[in-house]
Design a protein around this motif. Structure first.
Motif, PDB file in Angstrom:
ATOM      1  N   TYR A 168       0.838  -1.198   0.000  1.00 27.99           N
ATOM      2  CA  TYR A 168       0.000   0.000   0.000  1.00 27.99           C
ATOM      3  C   TYR A 168       0.880   1.259   0.000  1.00 27.99           C
ATOM      4  CZ  TYR A 168      -2.625  -3.841   2.116  1.00 27.99           C
ATOM      5  OH  TYR A 168      -3.169  -5.081   2.391  1.00 27.99           O
ATOM      6  N   GLY A 226      -1.202   6.839   1.031  1.00 34.38           N
ATOM      7  CA  GLY A 226      -2.203   7.167   2.044  1.00 34.38           C
ATOM      8  C   GLY A 226      -1.638   7.928   3.214  1.00 34.38           C
ATOM      9  N   TYR A 249      -5.225  -4.455   5.263  1.00 39.62           N
ATOM     10  CA  TYR A 249      -6.009  -4.638   4.040  1.00 39.62           C
ATOM     11  C   TYR A 249      -7.454  -4.201   4.253  1.00 39.62           C
ATOM     12  CZ  TYR A 249      -8.202  -7.066   0.091  1.00 39.62           C
ATOM     13  OH  TYR A 249      -8.929  -7.377  -1.044  1.00 39.62           O
ATOM     14  N   VAL A 309      -7.613  -0.414   4.209  1.00 43.48           N
ATOM     15  CA  VAL A 309      -7.427   0.123   2.866  1.00 43.48           C
ATOM     16  C   VAL A 309      -8.676  -0.083   2.016  1.00 43.48           C
ATOM     17  CG1 VAL A 309      -6.099  -0.129   0.725  1.00 43.48           C
ATOM     18  CG2 VAL A 309      -4.909  -0.130   2.917  1.00 43.48           C
ATOM     19  N   CYS A 310      -9.337  -1.228   2.205  1.00 45.18           N
ATOM     20  CA  CYS A 310     -10.539  -1.534   1.426  1.00 45.18           C
ATOM     21  C   CYS A 310     -11.687  -0.562   1.689  1.00 45.18           C
ATOM     22  CB  CYS A 310     -11.007  -2.963   1.711  1.00 45.18           C
ATOM     23  SG  CYS A 310     -10.040  -4.220   0.853  1.00 45.18           S
ATOM     24  N   GLY A 337     -11.349   2.576   1.715  1.00 37.98           N
ATOM     25  CA  GLY A 337     -11.055   3.775   0.946  1.00 37.98           C
ATOM     26  C   GLY A 337     -10.773   4.983   1.819  1.00 37.98           C
ATOM     27  N   HIS A 383      -4.813   5.085   0.767  1.00 37.31           N
ATOM     28  CA  HIS A 383      -3.820   4.249   0.096  1.00 37.31           C
ATOM     29  C   HIS A 383      -4.371   3.636  -1.192  1.00 37.31           C
ATOM     30  CE1 HIS A 383      -2.239   4.263   4.256  1.00 37.31           C
ATOM     31  NE2 HIS A 383      -1.068   4.160   3.660  1.00 37.31           N
ATOM     32  N   ALA A 384      -3.453   3.340  -2.077  1.00 33.57           N
ATOM     33  CA  ALA A 384      -3.753   2.540  -3.260  1.00 33.57           C
ATOM     34  C   ALA A 384      -3.111   1.174  -3.075  1.00 33.57           C
ATOM     35  CB  ALA A 384      -3.190   3.204  -4.515  1.00 33.57           C
ATOM     36  N   GLU A 385      -3.728   0.152  -3.643  1.00 29.45           N
ATOM     37  CA  GLU A 385      -3.079  -1.151  -3.712  1.00 29.45           C
ATOM     38  C   GLU A 385      -1.971  -1.020  -4.753  1.00 29.45           C
ATOM     39  OE1 GLU A 385      -5.394  -4.626  -4.289  1.00 29.45           O
ATOM     40  OE2 GLU A 385      -6.810  -4.167  -2.677  1.00 29.45           O
ATOM     41  N   GLN A 436      -8.724   3.014  -3.722  1.00 33.91           N
ATOM     42  CA  GLN A 436      -7.643   2.053  -3.509  1.00 33.91           C
ATOM     43  C   GLN A 436      -7.269   1.318  -4.799  1.00 33.91           C
ATOM     44  OE1 GLN A 436     -10.738   1.822  -2.339  1.00 33.91           O
ATOM     45  NE2 GLN A 436     -11.399  -0.278  -1.933  1.00 33.91           N
ATOM     46  N   TYR A 437      -8.128   1.408  -5.821  1.00 33.17           N
ATOM     47  CA  TYR A 437      -7.865   0.755  -7.104  1.00 33.17           C
ATOM     48  C   TYR A 437      -7.474   1.760  -8.190  1.00 33.17           C
ATOM     49  CZ  TYR A 437     -10.213  -3.076  -4.712  1.00 33.17           C
ATOM     50  OH  TYR A 437     -10.573  -4.049  -3.807  1.00 33.17           O
TER      51      TYR A 437
END
Length: 204
Positions: free
Chosen positions: A58, A61, A68, A71-72, A74, A78-80, A119-120
């Motif tokens: 990650y 952010g 995880y 982060v999911c 949003g 962070h971005a994956e 995150q995507y």
């Protein structure tokens, strides 16, 4: 006719340890990129010549040591991402970016397929001014080529921190090839990548 919409968020996993990766080469450079679910991106870059390691994690952010699950949401910003350690004598940063544009749709804002959220997002976290310049040139070249239909929304921003994802995310496709998301999304993407870049002689 019925349709099943698959997202990587919340998919079940096997949790065996990931294999150790060799890091003997001292003259490595790093690329940190975001192009949707990191399972897809990691699996493909792992096949490329000159790539010593690919670590899912990650970046981008504001929270320290994000999980995880966090982060999911949003909410951490962070971005994956995957962080790629590569030998510039074997593969260039520009070649890595060529694979990056091939792997994901840089015209969709905060989305890749059914994976939706900041995150995507599509992003390049440059590690140097040289990488920044190469990223700008590469994006302009890809956009003008018509490789993807539309305006690119990829962020090109300075690298700050990288947080490695949980162990079960590392080498995910290799360990979980029959998991539904991997079968439906990652597998076909890996096969397409293997055919294209194999023909170019860029795979191990």
């Amino acid at each position: 006719m019925s349709f099943i919409l698959l997202s990587c968020n919340g998919q079940e996993t096997k949790t065996q340890p990931n294999k150790p990766k060799k890091m003997e080469n001292k003259n490595l450079e790093y690329a940190t990129i975001a192009g949707g679910c990191f399972w897809c991106v990691e699996a493909c870059f792992d096949m490329m010549k000159g790539v010593e390691s690919v670590t899912s994690g990650y970046s981008g952010g504001h929270k320290e040591n994000p999980t995880y699950e966090e982060v999911c949401t949003g909410e951490t910003g962070h971005a994956e991402v995957v962080q790629i350690a590569f030998d510039p004598k074997v593969i260039s940063f520009s070649q890595i970016l060529e694979a990056f544009w091939f792997l994901h749709d840089p015209t969709t804002l905060n989305r890749q397929g059914n994976d939706i959220g900041t995150q995507y997002r599509s992003a390049i976290f440059f590690h140097s001014e040289k990488q920044k310049e190469e990223a700008i040139v590469s994006m302009e070249k890809s956009e003008k080529s018509g490789q993807w239909n539309g305006k690119y929304v990829t962020e090109i921003v300075p690298f700050e921190k990288f947080w490695s994802a949980e162990t079960y995310h590392q080498d995910y496709f290799e360990i979980n090839p029959n998991q539904p998301y991997c079968s439906a999304v990652v597998g076909p993407k890996v096969a397409k990548f293997k055919k294209h870049f194999g023909e170019l002689g860029l795979l191990k």
